[in-house]
Design an enzyme around this catalytic site. Structure first.
Site, PDB file in Angstrom:
ATOM      1  N   LYS A 201      18.879  33.048 -60.565  1.00 28.13           N
ATOM      2  CA  LYS A 201      17.975  32.994 -59.419  1.00 28.13           C
ATOM      3  C   LYS A 201      16.937  34.083 -59.551  1.00 28.13           C
ATOM      4  O   LYS A 201      17.276  35.227 -59.855  1.00 28.13           O
ATOM      5  CB  LYS A 201      18.795  33.249 -58.132  1.00 28.13           C
TER       6      LYS A 201
ATOM      7  N   LYS B 207      20.846  42.570 -57.801  1.00 28.55           N
ATOM      8  CA  LYS B 207      20.475  42.374 -56.390  1.00 28.55           C
ATOM      9  C   LYS B 207      21.358  41.291 -55.763  1.00 28.55           C
ATOM     10  O   LYS B 207      21.877  41.454 -54.662  1.00 28.55           O
ATOM     11  CB  LYS B 207      18.995  41.966 -56.304  1.00 28.55           C
TER      12      LYS B 207
ATOM     13  N   LYS C 294      14.302  35.414 -64.006  1.00 32.84           N
ATOM     14  CA  LYS C 294      12.931  35.751 -63.618  1.00 32.84           C
ATOM     15  C   LYS C 294      11.982  35.002 -64.533  1.00 32.84           C
ATOM     16  O   LYS C 294      12.327  34.726 -65.690  1.00 32.84           O
ATOM     17  CB  LYS C 294      12.687  37.261 -63.758  1.00 32.84           C
TER      18      LYS C 294
ATOM     19  N   THR D 251      12.586  39.552 -45.922  1.00 30.09           N
ATOM     20  CA  THR D 251      12.699  40.801 -46.675  1.00 30.09           C
ATOM     21  C   THR D 251      12.586  41.999 -45.736  1.00 30.09           C
ATOM     22  O   THR D 251      13.391  42.942 -45.800  1.00 30.09           O
ATOM     23  CB  THR D 251      11.629  40.857 -47.790  1.00 30.09           C
TER      24      THR D 251
ATOM     25  N   ASN E 208       2.702  41.858 -46.682  1.00 32.43           N
ATOM     26  CA  ASN E 208       3.670  40.970 -46.034  1.00 32.43           C
ATOM     27  C   ASN E 208       4.891  41.757 -45.555  1.00 32.43           C
ATOM     28  O   ASN E 208       5.204  41.781 -44.360  1.00 32.43           O
ATOM     29  CB  ASN E 208       4.041  39.852 -47.044  1.00 32.43           C
TER      30      ASN E 208
ATOM     31  N   SER F 154      16.571  33.095 -49.327  1.00 28.69           N
ATOM     32  CA  SER F 154      16.358  32.063 -50.363  1.00 28.69           C
ATOM     33  C   SER F 154      17.672  31.325 -50.623  1.00 28.69           C
ATOM     34  O   SER F 154      17.696  30.098 -50.779  1.00 28.69           O
ATOM     35  CB  SER F 154      15.908  32.702 -51.682  1.00 28.69           C
TER      36      SER F 154
HETATM   37  P1  NAD Z   1       1.745  42.059 -50.510  1.00 28.16           P
HETATM   38  O1  NAD Z   1       0.820  41.748 -51.620  1.00 28.16           O
HETATM   39  O2  NAD Z   1       1.730  41.208 -49.279  1.00 28.16           O
HETATM   40  O3  NAD Z   1       1.501  43.562 -50.003  1.00 28.16           O
HETATM   41  C1  NAD Z   1       1.339  44.653 -50.863  1.00 28.16           C
HETATM   42  C2  NAD Z   1       0.574  45.738 -50.124  1.00 28.16           C
HETATM   43  O4  NAD Z   1       0.451  46.858 -50.968  1.00 28.16           O
HETATM   44  C3  NAD Z   1      -0.839  45.342 -49.727  1.00 28.16           C
HETATM   45  O5  NAD Z   1      -1.122  45.831 -48.422  1.00 28.16           O
HETATM   46  C4  NAD Z   1      -1.705  46.075 -50.749  1.00 28.16           C
HETATM   47  O6  NAD Z   1      -2.995  46.405 -50.237  1.00 28.16           O
HETATM   48  C5  NAD Z   1      -0.875  47.308 -50.951  1.00 28.16           C
HETATM   49  N1  NAD Z   1      -1.211  48.002 -52.182  1.00 28.16           N
HETATM   50  C6  NAD Z   1      -1.613  47.502 -53.373  1.00 28.16           C
HETATM   51  N2  NAD Z   1      -1.880  48.495 -54.239  1.00 28.16           N
HETATM   52  C7  NAD Z   1      -1.589  49.639 -53.585  1.00 28.16           C
HETATM   53  C8  NAD Z   1      -1.662  50.998 -53.932  1.00 28.16           C
HETATM   54  N3  NAD Z   1      -2.089  51.391 -55.137  1.00 28.16           N
HETATM   55  N4  NAD Z   1      -1.276  51.913 -53.018  1.00 28.16           N
HETATM   56  C9  NAD Z   1      -0.855  51.517 -51.795  1.00 28.16           C
HETATM   57  N5  NAD Z   1      -0.804  50.251 -51.394  1.00 28.16           N
HETATM   58  C10 NAD Z   1      -1.166  49.328 -52.284  1.00 28.16           C
HETATM   59  O7  NAD Z   1       3.202  42.120 -51.160  1.00 28.16           O
HETATM   60  P2  NAD Z   1       4.620  42.025 -50.440  1.00 28.16           P
HETATM   61  O8  NAD Z   1       5.129  40.635 -50.538  1.00 28.16           O
HETATM   62  O9  NAD Z   1       4.549  42.687 -49.109  1.00 28.16           O
HETATM   63  O10 NAD Z   1       5.514  42.898 -51.441  1.00 28.16           O
HETATM   64  C11 NAD Z   1       5.493  44.320 -51.406  1.00 28.16           C
HETATM   65  C12 NAD Z   1       6.579  44.860 -52.301  1.00 28.16           C
HETATM   66  O11 NAD Z   1       7.836  44.348 -51.881  1.00 28.16           O
HETATM   67  C13 NAD Z   1       6.474  44.499 -53.789  1.00 28.16           C
HETATM   68  O12 NAD Z   1       7.001  45.563 -54.561  1.00 28.16           O
HETATM   69  C14 NAD Z   1       7.404  43.313 -53.915  1.00 28.16           C
HETATM   70  O13 NAD Z   1       7.898  43.172 -55.250  1.00 28.16           O
HETATM   71  C15 NAD Z   1       8.507  43.723 -52.972  1.00 28.16           C
HETATM   72  N6  NAD Z   1       9.307  42.601 -52.506  1.00 28.16           N
HETATM   73  C16 NAD Z   1       8.757  41.612 -51.763  1.00 28.16           C
HETATM   74  C17 NAD Z   1       9.556  40.560 -51.336  1.00 28.16           C
HETATM   75  C18 NAD Z   1       8.993  39.473 -50.468  1.00 28.16           C
HETATM   76  O14 NAD Z   1       9.780  38.680 -49.948  1.00 28.16           O
HETATM   77  N7  NAD Z   1       7.686  39.407 -50.241  1.00 28.16           N
HETATM   78  C19 NAD Z   1      10.911  40.508 -51.688  1.00 28.16           C
HETATM   79  C20 NAD Z   1      11.459  41.551 -52.452  1.00 28.16           C
HETATM   80  C21 NAD Z   1      10.632  42.603 -52.845  1.00 28.16           C
END
Ligand code: NAD
Length: 416
Positions: free
Chosen positions: A71, A95, A107, A191, A222, A350
């Site tokens: 997954k 995880k 992945k 998340t 997000n 998921s």
């Molecule tokens: P997203 O793209 O919605 O948000 C990312 C945010 O980080 C944005 O506001 C962006 O402007 C900001 N950003 C980008 N570059 C940056 C920098 N240099 N300094 C500070 N901020 C910066 O992504 P997301 O879905 O919210 O995911 C965020 C993190 O969470 C990632 O590491 C992702 O792998 C992890 N994650 C997300 C999920 C999920 O369900 N969306 C699940 C597990 C892990």
């Protein structure tokens, strides 16, 4: 600048050895876990809008399936590498293991720049990638999901492409789909909600009152924005936020509705009236109770870890703290809720989506979050107990829980 090894595949391998020491991990099992079971590299031609044909490269890494099908998400990015995808598939195994899901880790990635692609091109790439990896995926084999620059629409195309190959609807082949084609209610908030559940547990253990607790969040996307709203509802004071353009700070608390308005008119949270502008680096060092890195990897390093003042660091992002920085934070008494636990709410919902697809029976959002709460609380308790038993940080505790479970499955199946 301190030289740290930031190769994600080597870091993942080191984490296995580190946790393995505490549970006298069988060297054969350690060897099995240090490599993915299968890595498939594919190339596929796609007709572009201008009539030319471009050949794209895709990868699917399947790390370990001892406790269930593989997954993990699919990433679309120009810099995707085989090593990165292999490491991410390993982290997915751990995880899933830490929250007790019946899955192993996988992945995928496609080397492309989605910002330069039309919707039609994206759809053709998504379908072609799935056709190329179809022999090794399926609802009982390997279940992809969204990751960087892939979303519910991409999942719908992928599900449809796979269903056409099989001749029948196969909703359970990917998760993170739109609700109308088998998506789960609550997936978008999952998340952040999972992260907040483990923050509640950590606060309980530390005797930290969440009412009035000061929170800084790096990355108001997000996950970061949803976590901010949820923590605000619990009485926390969100004092700092940031995005890729910079950050804002107000020690008296930031009004999140004003941030939403400001962000929709300017595209960013920076320069919100009534707040002070700060850099992303400064945000990490603020005097807060809870720090949530929710943006990128390698943000807290050996260079700045000693200046982190938060009591709790909840890693919503994947890999925001380097191994060296983790050691410094632990030595300074800072509780780090590791990524494989703190952001596992996403893969947990998921899993709920996949279960609903297999049952053809769908739950309300309340039911989804209630089940998520149970899973995340149990996972936190198990990790906390392991860290207490072995006198290690929660990250090592999380690896101990996950690796013990997978090692047992490997053993009883007779691989080692
Ligand atoms: P997203 O793209 O919605 O948000 C990312 C945010 O980080 C944005 O506001 C962006 O402007 C900001 N950003 C980008 N570059 C940056 C920098 N240099 N300094 C500070 N901020 C910066 O992504 P997301 O879905 O919210 O995911 C965020 C993190 O969470 C990632 O590491 C992702 O792998 C992890 N994650 C997300 C999920 C999920 O369900 N969306 C699940 C597990 C892990």
């Amino acid at each position: 600048m301190t030289k740290e090894n930031l190769n994600p595949f080597e870091i993942a391998q080191q984490q296995i050895s580190e946790a393995g020491k505490y549970i006298s991990l069988d060297p054969a099992i350690e060897e099995i876990l240090k490599q993915p079971k299968r890595v498939l590299e594919v190339t596929f031609p796609v007709r572009m809008d201008d009539g030319t044909v471009r050949v794209f490269k895709g990868i699917r890494s399947q790390h370990n399936d001892a406790i269930g099908p593989y997954k993990g998400g699919v990433r679309y990015h120009p810099d995707v590498t085989v090593d990165e995808v292999k490491a991410l598939s390993m982290w997915m195994t751990f995880k899933c293991g830490v929250v007790g899901l019946p899955y192993g880790g996988g992945k995928g990635g496609v080397i492309c720049n989605p910002k330069e692609l039309s919707q039609g091109e994206l759809q053709r790439i998504s379908r072609a990638y799935i056709e190329a990896i179809a022999p090794i995926i399926g609802p009982d084999k390997d279940i992809p999901a969204p990751d960087v620059y892939t979303n519910a629409q991409v999942m719908a195309w992928m599900m449809d492409a796979y269903s056409r190959l099989q001749g029948s609807n196969q909703f359970g082949v990917v998760t993170g789909k739109p609700i109308v084609v088998g998506g789960s209610l609550g997936r978008e908030k999952a998340t952040a909600q999972g992260c907040v559940f483990v923050i509640i547990k950590a606060a309980e253990k530390l005797g930290l009152d969440l009412k009035g607790a000061a929170v800084a969040i790096q990355g108001y996307g997000n996950v970061g924005s949803q976590a901010a709203f949820l923590l605000n509802q619990l009485g926390c004071k969100i004092v700092a936020l940031s995005d890729s353009r910079g950050g804002i700070y107000n020690p008296d608390g930031i009004d999140l509705d004003k941030v939403s308005e400001h962000k929709s008119s300017t595209g960013s949270c920076v320069n919100l009236p009534g707040s002070r502008s700060i850099t992303n680096a400064e945000l990490l060092e603020l005097p807060v109770d809870i720090l949530i890195p929710a943006a990128l990897e390698n943000q807290i390093t050996a260079d700045n870890a000693a200046r982190v003042k938060a009591k709790v660091v909840a890693e919503a992002a994947n890999g925001p703290t380097t191994p060296e920085a983790s050691r410094i934070l632990y030595a300074n008494g800072i509780t780090v809720i590791p990524d494989i636990l703190a952001n596992a709410g996403g893969v947990t919902v998921s899993y709920f989506e996949w279960v609903q697809n297999l049952m053809h029976y769908y739950w309300s959002e309340e039911e989804v979050f209630e089940k998520l709460r149970t899973n995340m609380y149990n996972a936190f308790d198990n990790v906390y107990a392991a860290s207490q038993q072995h006198q290690v940080d929660l990250r090592t505790g999380a690896y101990i829980v996950a690796i013990s479970r997978i090692a047992e499955a490997i053993k009883v199946r007779g691989y080692a």
